[in-house]
Design an enzyme around this catalytic site. Sequence first.
Site, PDB file in Angstrom:
ATOM      1  NE  ARG A  48      -2.332  -1.230   3.553  1.00  0.00           N
ATOM      2  CZ  ARG A  48      -2.904  -1.149   4.755  1.00  0.00           C
ATOM      3  NH1 ARG A  48      -4.140  -0.706   4.868  1.00  0.00           N
ATOM      4  NH2 ARG A  48      -2.232  -1.503   5.830  1.00  0.00           N
ATOM      5  CD  GLU A 131       0.117 -25.971   9.270  1.00  0.00           C
ATOM      6  OE1 GLU A 131      -0.324 -25.797  10.426  1.00  0.00           O
ATOM      7  OE2 GLU A 131      -0.095 -26.994   8.598  1.00  0.00           O
ATOM      8  CE  LYS A 207      -5.178 -17.451  15.216  1.00  0.00           C
ATOM      9  NZ  LYS A 207      -4.238 -16.995  16.275  1.00  0.00           N
TER      10      LYS A 207
END
Length: 436
Positions: A48, A131, A207
């Site tokens: 950005r 992962e 999660k």
Amino acid sequence: MMRTRPLKVALLGCGVVGSEVARIMTTHADDLAARIGAPLELAGVAVRRPSKVREGIDPALITTDATALVKRGDIDVVVEVIGGIEPARTLITTAFEHGASVVSANKALLAEDGATLFAAAEKHGKDLYYEAAVAGAIPLLRPLRESLAGDKVNRVLGIVNGTTNFILDRMDSSGAGYSEALDEATALGYAEADPTADVEGFDAAAKAAILAGIAFHTRVRLDDVHREGLTEVTSADIASARRMGCTVKLLAICERAADGKSVTARVHPAMIPLSHPLASVREAYNAVFVEAEAAGQLMFYGPGAGGAPTASAVLGDLVAVCRNRLGESTGPGESAYTRLPVSSMAEVVTRYHISLDVADKPGVLAQVATVFAEHDVSIDTVRQQGRLDSEGLGGEASLVVVTHRAPDAALSGTVEALRKLDTVRGVASIMRVEGE
């Protein structure tokens, strides 16, 4: 045989994690090439703020046009570490459309709309590896997805947010209050300036959704996860847990129902016995306890966040995806064949620790016990202690009730009825007891 043409990697994001990914790709280039069977080439870095100096990265690789970067037909793998829902979702699906596989650390997007990403990856015959989205450097998702593919996972219980574990650990070890422990976590860089995602459980809930989806081969979205943060945990809760031989942790718990017909996913503070392996997880570390039918109990432990640990997980995925690329194959995609419903929190069965402020007079305990009995919640232990009121006089007491296992709905009904008793001045805290 080493292939001479390099595999080209596009990096989306070059913050703490992205810069570490770029550094490892450069410093370990020969080792990575040997493990993959072809050299890696960093072909572009989307950021950005292009004016920021990024040590070790050729300024010619920097671009603010992430869309153009992922549309390049020569990109083999896109590494996405920008986070958030958009533009990450569009960039990832665009990468698939233009022939690239993707490695992502974006837990929020995977928990919110993983189905869209998996469908796009399958449609275009590409890999989606992630992962690093859960538990940082800890090898967790791939063992669940691949090593335990022949087993039946029944429960996943874990500490998956380092910030909250640090706060609770400090409250337990030093006697600090929540605000004091949070200030220390912020000063040490464990907590963000706005810690809401961590302390209110949003990070851990994302999660948990990912873990439940992989463990039970069914789709679990962020909205399916019951979430409670730790902002209401007090020093009194910590002390009460200690008297029970427990400690308090913010847990992500994913369970298969006993009849195998549904699953649950939840995040909340809980008391766990000091004898449980998760009780010894200190500081900002993560640990996940997996219970499988054949493998038994497995525990995964290590640093769950930070630039280098997360980059380690990203690079592990990058190696795997590049190997698949060379072999013209793909790794395992989404496994959601069970299509199990996700039950509500009301159906969860566990033990409870309830702390009540009550009038210190005869008959109070009997009234409270009657309410528990009327809602079919069996009492295990009761502890009552008188205390002085604000004017230094008696007349008040603290009543701590620990129940046997009961459905959450029954406990909720019990608490609602207790609040209506004239002798109950207030429900100070309610905490589940897990891991027994």
